[in-house]
Design a protein around this motif. Structure first.
Motif, PDB file in Angstrom:
ATOM      1  N   VAL A  26       0.885  -1.085   0.012  1.00  0.00           N
ATOM      2  CA  VAL A  26       0.068  -0.122   0.091  1.00  0.00           C
ATOM      3  C   VAL A  26       0.922   1.211   0.025  1.00  0.00           C
ATOM      4  O   VAL A  26       1.919   1.238   0.691  1.00  0.00           O
ATOM      5  CB  VAL A  26      -0.889  -0.035   1.333  1.00  0.00           C
ATOM      6  CG1 VAL A  26       0.064   0.144   2.498  1.00  0.00           C
ATOM      7  CG2 VAL A  26      -1.805   1.103   1.260  1.00  0.00           C
ATOM      8  N   PRO A  27       0.477   2.413  -0.833  1.00  0.00           N
ATOM      9  CA  PRO A  27       1.220   3.646  -0.668  1.00  0.00           C
ATOM     10  C   PRO A  27       1.356   4.112   0.601  1.00  0.00           C
ATOM     11  O   PRO A  27       0.151   4.402   1.367  1.00  0.00           O
ATOM     12  CB  PRO A  27       0.491   4.576  -1.811  1.00  0.00           C
ATOM     13  CG  PRO A  27      -0.327   3.559  -2.523  1.00  0.00           C
ATOM     14  CD  PRO A  27      -0.707   2.554  -1.770  1.00  0.00           C
ATOM     15  N   LEU A  28       2.457   4.673   1.178  1.00  0.00           N
ATOM     16  CA  LEU A  28       2.856   5.142   2.440  1.00  0.00           C
ATOM     17  C   LEU A  28       1.821   6.634   2.338  1.00  0.00           C
ATOM     18  O   LEU A  28       1.652   6.985   3.557  1.00  0.00           O
ATOM     19  CB  LEU A  28       4.144   5.493   2.904  1.00  0.00           C
ATOM     20  CG  LEU A  28       5.100   4.190   2.922  1.00  0.00           C
ATOM     21  CD1 LEU A  28       6.540   4.589   2.962  1.00  0.00           C
ATOM     22  CD2 LEU A  28       4.594   3.358   4.194  1.00  0.00           C
ATOM     23  N   SER A  29       1.558   7.114   1.279  1.00  0.00           N
ATOM     24  CA  SER A  29       1.021   8.556   1.207  1.00  0.00           C
ATOM     25  C   SER A  29      -0.547   8.353   1.621  1.00  0.00           C
ATOM     26  O   SER A  29      -1.175   9.329   2.194  1.00  0.00           O
ATOM     27  CB  SER A  29       0.902   8.906  -0.359  1.00  0.00           C
ATOM     28  OG  SER A  29       0.596   7.956  -1.129  1.00  0.00           O
ATOM     29  N   LEU A  30      -1.046   6.971   1.875  1.00  0.00           N
ATOM     30  CA  LEU A  30      -2.396   6.954   2.246  1.00  0.00           C
ATOM     31  C   LEU A  30      -2.371   7.042   3.995  1.00  0.00           C
ATOM     32  O   LEU A  30      -3.522   7.139   4.519  1.00  0.00           O
ATOM     33  CB  LEU A  30      -3.169   5.425   1.917  1.00  0.00           C
ATOM     34  CG  LEU A  30      -3.444   5.459   0.492  1.00  0.00           C
ATOM     35  CD1 LEU A  30      -3.735   4.014   0.188  1.00  0.00           C
ATOM     36  CD2 LEU A  30      -4.639   6.300   0.176  1.00  0.00           C
ATOM     37  N   LEU A  31      -1.242   6.891   4.703  1.00  0.00           N
ATOM     38  CA  LEU A  31      -1.081   6.964   5.986  1.00  0.00           C
ATOM     39  C   LEU A  31      -1.124   8.253   6.558  1.00  0.00           C
ATOM     40  O   LEU A  31      -0.505   9.252   5.916  1.00  0.00           O
ATOM     41  CB  LEU A  31       0.171   6.398   6.538  1.00  0.00           C
ATOM     42  CG  LEU A  31       0.340   4.847   5.882  1.00  0.00           C
ATOM     43  CD1 LEU A  31       1.557   4.144   6.438  1.00  0.00           C
ATOM     44  CD2 LEU A  31      -0.712   3.929   5.976  1.00  0.00           C
ATOM     45  N   LYS A  32      -1.806   8.536   7.841  1.00  0.00           N
ATOM     46  CA  LYS A  32      -1.614   9.820   8.413  1.00  0.00           C
ATOM     47  C   LYS A  32      -0.649   9.549   9.343  1.00  0.00           C
ATOM     48  O   LYS A  32       0.187   8.908   9.349  1.00  0.00           O
ATOM     49  CB  LYS A  32      -2.899   9.896   9.284  1.00  0.00           C
ATOM     50  CG  LYS A  32      -4.233  10.048   8.651  1.00  0.00           C
ATOM     51  CD  LYS A  32      -5.385  10.149   9.148  1.00  0.00           C
ATOM     52  CE  LYS A  32      -6.961  10.530   8.627  1.00  0.00           C
ATOM     53  NZ  LYS A  32      -7.915  10.849   9.385  1.00  0.00           N
ATOM     54  N   GLU A  33      -0.451  10.873  10.067  1.00  0.00           N
ATOM     55  CA  GLU A  33       1.014  10.885  10.789  1.00  0.00           C
ATOM     56  C   GLU A  33       1.081   9.881  11.564  1.00  0.00           C
ATOM     57  O   GLU A  33       2.058   9.250  11.825  1.00  0.00           O
ATOM     58  CB  GLU A  33       0.944  12.231  11.481  1.00  0.00           C
ATOM     59  CG  GLU A  33       2.067  12.483  12.457  1.00  0.00           C
ATOM     60  CD  GLU A  33       2.115  13.917  13.135  1.00  0.00           C
ATOM     61  OE1 GLU A  33       2.930  14.036  14.071  1.00  0.00           O
ATOM     62  OE2 GLU A  33       1.185  14.373  12.815  1.00  0.00           O
ATOM     63  N   GLU A  34       0.173   9.184  12.512  1.00  0.00           N
ATOM     64  CA  GLU A  34       0.296   8.407  13.385  1.00  0.00           C
ATOM     65  C   GLU A  34       0.605   7.052  12.788  1.00  0.00           C
ATOM     66  O   GLU A  34       1.215   6.030  13.187  1.00  0.00           O
ATOM     67  CB  GLU A  34      -1.097   7.977  14.189  1.00  0.00           C
ATOM     68  CG  GLU A  34      -1.384   9.170  15.188  1.00  0.00           C
ATOM     69  CD  GLU A  34      -2.131  10.481  14.233  1.00  0.00           C
ATOM     70  OE1 GLU A  34      -2.196  10.163  13.286  1.00  0.00           O
ATOM     71  OE2 GLU A  34      -2.888  11.059  15.020  1.00  0.00           O
ATOM     72  N   GLY A  35      -0.140   6.536  11.586  1.00  0.00           N
ATOM     73  CA  GLY A  35       0.187   5.585  10.725  1.00  0.00           C
ATOM     74  C   GLY A  35       1.479   5.638  10.060  1.00  0.00           C
ATOM     75  O   GLY A  35       2.133   4.537  10.213  1.00  0.00           O
ATOM     76  N   ARG A  36       1.887   6.602   9.836  1.00  0.00           N
ATOM     77  CA  ARG A  36       3.473   6.776   9.429  1.00  0.00           C
ATOM     78  C   ARG A  36       4.253   6.338  10.446  1.00  0.00           C
ATOM     79  O   ARG A  36       5.356   5.714  10.281  1.00  0.00           O
ATOM     80  CB  ARG A  36       3.808   8.143   8.896  1.00  0.00           C
ATOM     81  CG  ARG A  36       3.173   8.594   7.793  1.00  0.00           C
ATOM     82  CD  ARG A  36       3.878   7.965   6.373  1.00  0.00           C
ATOM     83  NE  ARG A  36       3.559   8.425   5.064  1.00  0.00           N
ATOM     84  CZ  ARG A  36       4.275   9.144   4.603  1.00  0.00           C
ATOM     85  NH1 ARG A  36       5.627   9.281   4.770  1.00  0.00           N
ATOM     86  NH2 ARG A  36       3.613   9.570   3.109  1.00  0.00           N
TER      87      ARG A  36
END
Length: 410
Positions: free
Chosen positions: A359-369
């Protein structure tokens, strides 16, 4: 007993979708799932929306009969044409599941496919799959399917060991699924899958290895291997609760998964989704990839789920109620939900992380990153793809996929 449907808002009587659902539809593939809700017997682990003749007796009358089921399903396919209006897409994939689709006559399955071809058209390279019980097909049945346009078939093997099949209440004979692969190849099927289940109470590591080796030796180009999930309300759950058979723990499931990966990769199969392996990209199940990538599909049949342009809906579950709605000119939809942008973002992470491409990291929010960086440090995500902007599970990450997903969607 089949599991309950979710709650949702009412589906309009004519099945109409919100105008935005078809916006940009031409850029998304369209598939059909056709649900056949009949089984000869109910397996002890099953909570799918399926019914035996005994379970249907007196509850649906002629409307619930499998004898006229192909006609009833065709009515929903025609409804789909009306709802989707002038949508120009031809159908990319068709998957007939159940239940046991091959309890219907082969000509019935072919007629259902023909209805889709007549109403929508099929893409030149359309993937057309049916599930099959090994004991309910023979060479003539398979030849009829192939001549009618089916080009992929999935046999429920589950195990090569009789005592494991007995715990699962599976009625086929060990060795029959492997023979079916040869019969399907002889009939001209290009792609053949075998479904396996691991973690059945009483199954040993050697039993599981024997099942994998038997599956590989049969010559399919696709193998699905799923951990047994004990669903509440099933006969298997009741037997475990009574102490008749032991519950399999998570460590055993993990060990069995590692055995599957080792055996299948040594035989030339590559994983492309956490529970699925294929010998080539052409051998992948394109229909399931529609689900995992959030494309559009229409699910026809009792209890079937559909998704078009961010609108998800599901049909009434009982075959009698389903047939009655269509006979009255009404949508059989029981409820629906319109997904928000956030819903769709979360679902992309939940589903696409299970794929080999990740999955693209760009889909993640700050906490998900932040969670993804921890997962990378813990060896749950691959370093190379991460540096290129994608979260891709390692083998260890696949064992803990559900936990990784929970962290990334925050």
């Amino acid at each position: 007993m089949p599991s309950a449907l979710p709650d949702g808002e009412p589906v309009p009587a004519d099945g109409a979708l919100p105008p935005h659902a078809l916006a940009g539809a031409a850029d998304r593939p369209l598939g059909f799932y056709l649900h056949v809700p009949y089984c000869a017997t109910r397996c002890g682990y099953c909570d799918f929306n399926t019914y035996t003749a005994t379970e249907l007796r007196g509850t649906g009358g002629v409307l619930a009969s499998r004898d006229n089921y192909a006609d009833t399903l065709t009515d929903e396919i025609r409804l789909a044409r009306k709802v989707l209006g002038d949508d120009p897409r031809t159908v990319r994939t068709v998957f007939v599941g159940g239940g046991t689709p091959t309890l219907l006559a082969a000509d019935d399955l072919v007629r259902m496919l023909a209805a889709i071809r007549d109403e929508f058209g099929l893409a030149d390279d359309a993937e057309i799959t049916t599930e099959a019980n090994p004991e309910s097909v023979d060479p003539a049945y398979l030849a009829t399917l192939r001549a009618g346009g089916f080009n992929r078939i999935s046999f429920g093997m589950q195990s090569a060991r009789q005592h494991v099949l007995r715990i699962l209440d599976r009625t086929h004979t060990p060795g029959r699924p492997e023979a079916c692969v040869a019969e399907a190849r002889a009939a001209g099927f290009e792609h053949v899958n075998l479904d396996l289940i691991y973690g059945t109470p009483g199954e040993s590591d050697d039993d599981w290895r024997a099942s994998l080796e038997a599956a590989v030796g049969a010559g399919p180009d696709h193998v699905s291997a799923y951990a047994l999930i004990v669903e509440e309300g099933t006969q298997l759950a009741r037997r475990i609760r009574r102490g008749e058979i032991p519950m399999t723990d998570d460590d055993v499931h993990a060990d069995r998964y590692l055995i599957a990966e080792e055996t299948l990769s040594a035989a030339g199969f590559d994983w492309y989704e956490v529970s699925n392996w294929a010998t080539s990209e052409a051998g992948r199940c394109l229909h399931n990839e529609l689900y995992w990538r959030g494309a559009d599909w229409w699910g026809a049949g009792p209890g079937a789920h559909s998704h078009v342009g961010g609108v998800r809906w599901w049909n009434v579950k009982h075959p009698g109620a389903y047939a009655a709605a269509l006979a009255e000119g009404r949508s059989p939809g029981a409820g629906r939900e319109v997904l928000t942008d956030e819903d769709r973002r979360v679902e992309r992470i939940l589903l696409e992380l299970r794929l080999r491409e990740g999955v693209p990291l760009s889909l993640l929010k700050e906490e998900g990153r932040a969670a993804s960086r921890r997962a990378l440090a813990d060896g749950l995500l691959q370093q190379g793809p991460y540096e290129e902007g994608r979260a891709v599970l390692t083998l260890r990450g696949r064992l803990l996929a559900d936990a990784v997903v929970r962290d990334l969607v925050d």
